[in-house]
Design an enzyme around this catalytic site. Structure first.
Site, PDB file in Angstrom:
ATOM      1  N   LYS A   8       3.049 -12.147  18.948  1.00 32.39           N
ATOM      2  CA  LYS A   8       3.269 -13.277  18.048  1.00 32.39           C
ATOM      3  C   LYS A   8       2.635 -12.944  16.702  1.00 32.39           C
ATOM      4  CE  LYS A   8       5.086 -17.473  18.215  1.00 32.39           C
ATOM      5  NZ  LYS A   8       6.490 -17.648  18.691  1.00 32.39           N
TER       6      LYS A   8
ATOM      7  N   THR B 260       5.507 -15.052  23.834  1.00 32.81           N
ATOM      8  CA  THR B 260       4.770 -15.046  22.576  1.00 32.81           C
ATOM      9  C   THR B 260       4.315 -16.457  22.208  1.00 32.81           C
ATOM     10  OG1 THR B 260       6.739 -15.279  21.172  1.00 32.81           O
ATOM     11  CG2 THR B 260       6.069 -13.042  21.792  1.00 32.81           C
TER      12      THR B 260
ATOM     13  N   ARG C  95      -8.966   5.906 -21.122  1.00 33.34           N
ATOM     14  CA  ARG C  95      -7.861   5.090 -20.596  1.00 33.34           C
ATOM     15  C   ARG C  95      -8.415   3.919 -19.805  1.00 33.34           C
ATOM     16  NH1 ARG C  95      -5.194   7.762 -15.100  1.00 33.34           N
ATOM     17  NH2 ARG C  95      -7.157   8.053 -13.969  1.00 33.34           N
TER      18      ARG C  95
ATOM     19  N   GLN D 219      -8.452   9.667  -7.647  1.00 33.91           N
ATOM     20  CA  GLN D 219      -8.889  10.303  -6.403  1.00 33.91           C
ATOM     21  C   GLN D 219     -10.409  10.406  -6.350  1.00 33.91           C
ATOM     22  OE1 GLN D 219      -6.315  11.239  -8.274  1.00 33.91           O
ATOM     23  NE2 GLN D 219      -4.688  12.194  -7.068  1.00 33.91           N
TER      24      GLN D 219
ATOM     25  N   HIS E  70      -0.986   0.906 -14.029  1.00 32.03           N
ATOM     26  CA  HIS E  70      -0.918   1.568 -15.327  1.00 32.03           C
ATOM     27  C   HIS E  70      -0.943   0.565 -16.483  1.00 32.03           C
ATOM     28  CE1 HIS E  70      -0.086   5.281 -13.273  1.00 32.03           C
ATOM     29  NE2 HIS E  70       1.003   4.789 -12.711  1.00 32.03           N
TER      30      HIS E  70
END
Length: 286
Positions: free
Chosen positions: A12, A57, A169, A212, A240
């Protein structure tokens, strides 16, 4: 050519539960979205339609609400363990139960007044078998942004590369993180708050040369500060931000006005693991 039934499960999904704890004049509020999946000896129902081993369920949904009354609903890890262990213990045909919970936070405004917290969702995935229990906690939709201290350069360039290297940035992401606990008994509230604080602190305090690098710093910070956690897995979409061209209007734009991109976006995924961590007992990912 032979045809056989492969791995399968059923359950469920997304049972919405709100539990009010009426302890005197000051109430507590728990808001869960609970999903249950059972696997085991279910071949007959798939191949012949024999449902003698199928727990409906709808029964799973009812169990969620009954357990909320009988046992309360506090920390999602505790509630998920109760449910998963119940299904494995009471259904001999069930070999594994997986219970996933999204926990929606509410901030207190008064003794019985609350405001929905919308900045992120707490997550829990518990997998229980007759031999083991695995608890994975986490967070989704945690939006973070650094307006400085982020660079990206020195990357591979080929004939299709148009991206320009940058030493300044915006770095923004919506964190989806999961962390696997070494055991199934801890102070879940303190562990969650500590892991969340470690993620945020590492993001804010890391001078980033790539998303990363930031991912690893975030996962490592959690493991350094929370000994009960064995492994951290993260998915970090790169939200971005593009510098707006204001030159047609005779205006300079020294890194002040940006266009927030929607899609496509970079997606950075990875795990950070304690080298002496016990192995996972069930498959898990984001």
């Amino acid at each position: 050519m032979g045809i056989v039934l492969g791995p399968n499960r059923y359950g469920k999904a997304e049972t919405r539960l709100v539990r009010v704890h009426r302890d005197g004049d000051t109430h507590g509020l728990v808001d869960f979205n609970v999903s249950i999946a059972l696997s085991g000896d279910l071949t007959a129902t798939h191949l012949t339609g024999d449902n003698s081993g199928v727990l409906p369920t709808d029964t799973m949904k009812n169990t969620v609400y009954a357990f909320a009354k009988e046992h309360g609903a506090g920390e999602p890890e505790v509630f998920a363990l109760l449910l998963a262990r119940h299904f494995v213990a009471t259904q001999p045909q069930v070999h594994a139960a997986r219970v996933s919970i999204e926990s929606f936070g509410w901030d207190r405004l008064g003794p019985h007044s609350f405001r929905r917290r919308g900045d992120h969702v707490r997550t829990t995935v518990v997998t229980v078998t007759s031999e083991s229990a695995q608890v994975v906690s986490g967070v989704s939709g945690l939006v973070l942004l650094n307006s400085a201290d982020s660079e990206f350069h020195g990357f591979v360039e080929d004939g299709y590369t148009t991206l320009k290297p940058t030493t300044d940035r915006i770095l923004a992401t919506a964190v989806d993180a999961r962390w696997r606990h070494a055991g199934d008994d801890t102070d879940w509230a303190a562990s969650h708050e500590g892991a969340l604080d470690a993620l945020v602190t590492a993001f804010a305090g890391t001078y980033s040369y790539s998303l990363q690098q930031t991912l690893y710093a975030m996962g490592a910070r959690v493991l350094e500060e929370r000994p009960e956690i064995a492994e951290v897995r993260l998915a970090l979409p790169n939200k971005h931000h593009y510098l707006a061209d204001l030159s047609p209007f005779g205006l300079e734009n020294p890194g002040e006005v940006f266009i927030a991109g929607d899609r496509p976006y970079g997606l950075i995924e990875g795990s950070v693991i304690r080298d002496d961590a016990p192995a996972a007992t069930a498959e898990w990912w984001l």
